[in-house]
Every structure is written in C-alpha cells, then in structure tokens.
Design an enzyme around this catalytic site. Structure first.
Site, mmCIF file in Angstrom:
data_model
loop_
_atom_site.group_PDB
_atom_site.id
_atom_site.type_symbol
_atom_site.label_atom_id
_atom_site.label_comp_id
_atom_site.label_asym_id
_atom_site.label_seq_id
_atom_site.Cartn_x
_atom_site.Cartn_y
_atom_site.Cartn_z
ATOM 1 N N SER A 90 0.952 -1.128 -0.139
ATOM 2 C CA SER A 90 -0.022 0.097 -0.042
ATOM 3 C C SER A 90 0.900 1.083 -0.017
ATOM 4 O O SER A 90 2.161 1.331 0.389
ATOM 5 C CB SER A 90 -0.970 0.263 1.266
ATOM 6 O OG SER A 90 -1.684 -0.947 1.324
HETATM 7 N N1 SAH Z 1 -1.141 -4.059 3.672
HETATM 8 C C1 SAH Z 1 -0.682 -4.789 2.792
HETATM 9 C C2 SAH Z 1 -1.392 -4.707 1.615
HETATM 10 C C3 SAH Z 1 -1.119 -5.879 0.659
HETATM 11 S S1 SAH Z 1 -2.455 -5.587 -0.864
HETATM 12 C C4 SAH Z 1 0.871 -4.197 2.330
HETATM 13 O O1 SAH Z 1 1.261 -3.211 2.836
HETATM 14 O O2 SAH Z 1 1.469 -4.822 1.835
HETATM 15 C C5 SAH Z 1 -3.723 -6.524 0.042
HETATM 16 C C6 SAH Z 1 -3.392 -7.922 0.413
HETATM 17 O O3 SAH Z 1 -4.579 -8.444 0.737
HETATM 18 C C7 SAH Z 1 -2.937 -8.891 -0.638
HETATM 19 O O4 SAH Z 1 -1.663 -9.602 -0.202
HETATM 20 C C8 SAH Z 1 -3.920 -10.052 -0.824
HETATM 21 O O5 SAH Z 1 -3.466 -11.367 -1.217
HETATM 22 C C9 SAH Z 1 -4.732 -9.849 0.269
HETATM 23 N N2 SAH Z 1 -6.241 -10.539 0.579
HETATM 24 C C10 SAH Z 1 -7.182 -10.306 -0.555
HETATM 25 N N3 SAH Z 1 -7.958 -10.984 0.048
HETATM 26 C C11 SAH Z 1 -7.787 -11.653 1.114
HETATM 27 C C12 SAH Z 1 -8.472 -12.562 1.885
HETATM 28 N N4 SAH Z 1 -9.905 -12.791 1.838
HETATM 29 N N5 SAH Z 1 -7.868 -13.079 2.924
HETATM 30 C C13 SAH Z 1 -6.714 -12.774 3.535
HETATM 31 N N6 SAH Z 1 -5.901 -11.984 2.803
HETATM 32 C C14 SAH Z 1 -6.379 -11.307 1.442
#
Ligand code: SAH
Length: 218
Positions: free
Chosen positions: A68
């Site tokens: 993010s």
């Molecule tokens: N806060 C993280 C954002 C990653 S993007 C950072 O700063 O790196 C969002 C993440 O949510 C991705 O890794 C994706 O795989 C995960 N995600 C999406 N749907 C999900 C679910 N149902 N359960 C767990 N993780 C999920």
C-alpha cells in the site's frame, strides 16, 4: 546491519521527506508519523524496487498484489487509533507486511491473515528480522476473520470487499472500529465502521484504490 541503517535512497533524509509529504496530506498523529519514519519500507519490496521504497506510492509485490501507499497506511492507522488505542487488532491482507510493521509497535498484539502463502512466508521473515514479536500470522481466507482471538478492539482490512463484511463486524468488541476500503470497481471509499450496542455506524473517510478482497487461498 547496514540494510537496516540504510544508505542513499533509503537514508534518513529520504524517509523524512516521505513523512513530510504524509503530514502535508493531513496525517497528524505523531505516533503514526514516527512509525513511518522508523519502518524500513525498502525491506518490504523486492531489491530491484528498493530505490523507490520511500516514494509515496503503491508498488508491486508480485502475485498481482501491491504494497500500500505509505500515506494510506498512515491514514488507516491513524483512523484506527482515533477510535481509542486498541489492544488487539486483526489485519486482513498481510501482503508485504508493511502495514503490520507500522502498526505492531503501537498496539499490544496484531493478528494478521493472508490468503497467498508465498507472500505470507516472506512477510513472516520480515517480522522475524525486525523483531516484531507481537505479530501472529495465519494463512487463510481472512474474510471470516480469526474467531479464536475475537473479539478485537480494532480491525484493518487492506483489500476491498464489495460491502461491509458482517462476519468481521461480529468479531469487533462493542465500541471497536474497523477501517477498510469498500467497493467493487477500481475506486473505492475508505470507511470506518464502529460497532455499537445494537449494530454498527459507518463513516466515509475518502476515496481510495485497493486490490479486491478475494475468497479462498492460493
Ligand atoms: N497492507 C499490505 C497490502 C497488501 S495488498 C501491504 O502493505 O503490503 C492486499 C493483500 O490482501 C494481498 O496480499 C492479498 O493477497 C490479500 N487478500 C485479499 N483477499 C484476502 C482474503 N480474503 N484474506 C486474506 N488476505 C486477502
């Protein structure tokens, strides 16, 4: 530990510039700004992208996912803390682990769930390396929360569901808040949901753009 001290593009000056940008965008909570300053974001991206780690943008982390934007991480953390400093927080969507690492020193414990095993594995190594001992991780579909550790004082969701997931609201303590993007298109709204005695209240914070919350694991 030169990698942690940082040089050149990862220097303290570069990080301070990022903090000033985020402050100018309206984030006021000094605890959060301090965490942005101290969290080595270059360790949360691929080495090839490390020189861009302190740009105020989302960056690819593989598997069609992104780390993010630092401003959004700061804003979501601030929005969560405004609700009253939480003791235990559930995070859905560990991704790179950057949001987790920003938040963890500000609360007693973070429970973080990720549905892509390879991402979670790398994130765990980072938590270990940074000595973040109050983070528990789980490889699972986080849309059902983590019932074993519920209720939570706070929940932060870093991928967008089409609407408020009631299974997660039910895992909030009354008075507790969940901060999450909502919407099914490329653009969503950042929302803060507060659990009340009889249901929940919803407050719209701003427009955002997140990857979608998906079901199942991979
Ligand atoms: N806060 C993280 C954002 C990653 S993007 C950072 O700063 O790196 C969002 C993440 O949510 C991705 O890794 C994706 O795989 C995960 N995600 C999406 N749907 C999900 C679910 N149902 N359960 C767990 N993780 C999920």
């Amino acid at each position: 530990m030169t990698a942690l001290q940082g040089i050149g593009m990862t220097s303290r000056r570069t990080r301070e510039r990022l903090v000033e940008q985020i402050r100018a965008q309206g984030v006021r909570d000094e605890r959060v700004l301090q965490r942005i300053l101290e969290t080595p974001r270059h360790l949360f991206v691929d080495e090839a992208l490390a020189s861009r780690a302190y740009e105020n943008t989302a960056l690819p982390i593989g598997h069609n996912q992104t780390i993010s934007q630092p401003y959004i991480v700061a804003r979501m953390t601030e929005a969560l803390l405004e609700c009253g400093t939480p003791e235990n927080v559930l995070e859905v969507g560990t991704g790179s682990g950057y949001q987790t690492a920003v938040l963890a020193p500000l609360v007693r414990r973070v429970y973080t769930v990720e549905r892509i095993e390879a991402l979670l594995k790398t994130a765990r190594q980072r938590f270990h390396r940074l000595n973040l001992l109050n983070v528990r991780t789980k490889y699972a579909d986080g849309s059902m929360g983590w019932p074993h550790y519920a209720p939570f004082d706070g929940i932060i969701v870093t991928a967008a569901p089409p609407g408020i997931p009631l299974a997660l609201v039910e895992q909030l303590r009354p008075g507790g808040c969940m901060v999450l993007p909502i919407g099914s298109g490329r653009e969503q709204v950042l929302v803060r949901v507060r659990r009340t005695a009889s249901g929940h209240d919803k407050e719209i914070l701003e427009r955002v753009s997140f990857v979608p919350l998906l079901g199942g694991t991979s």
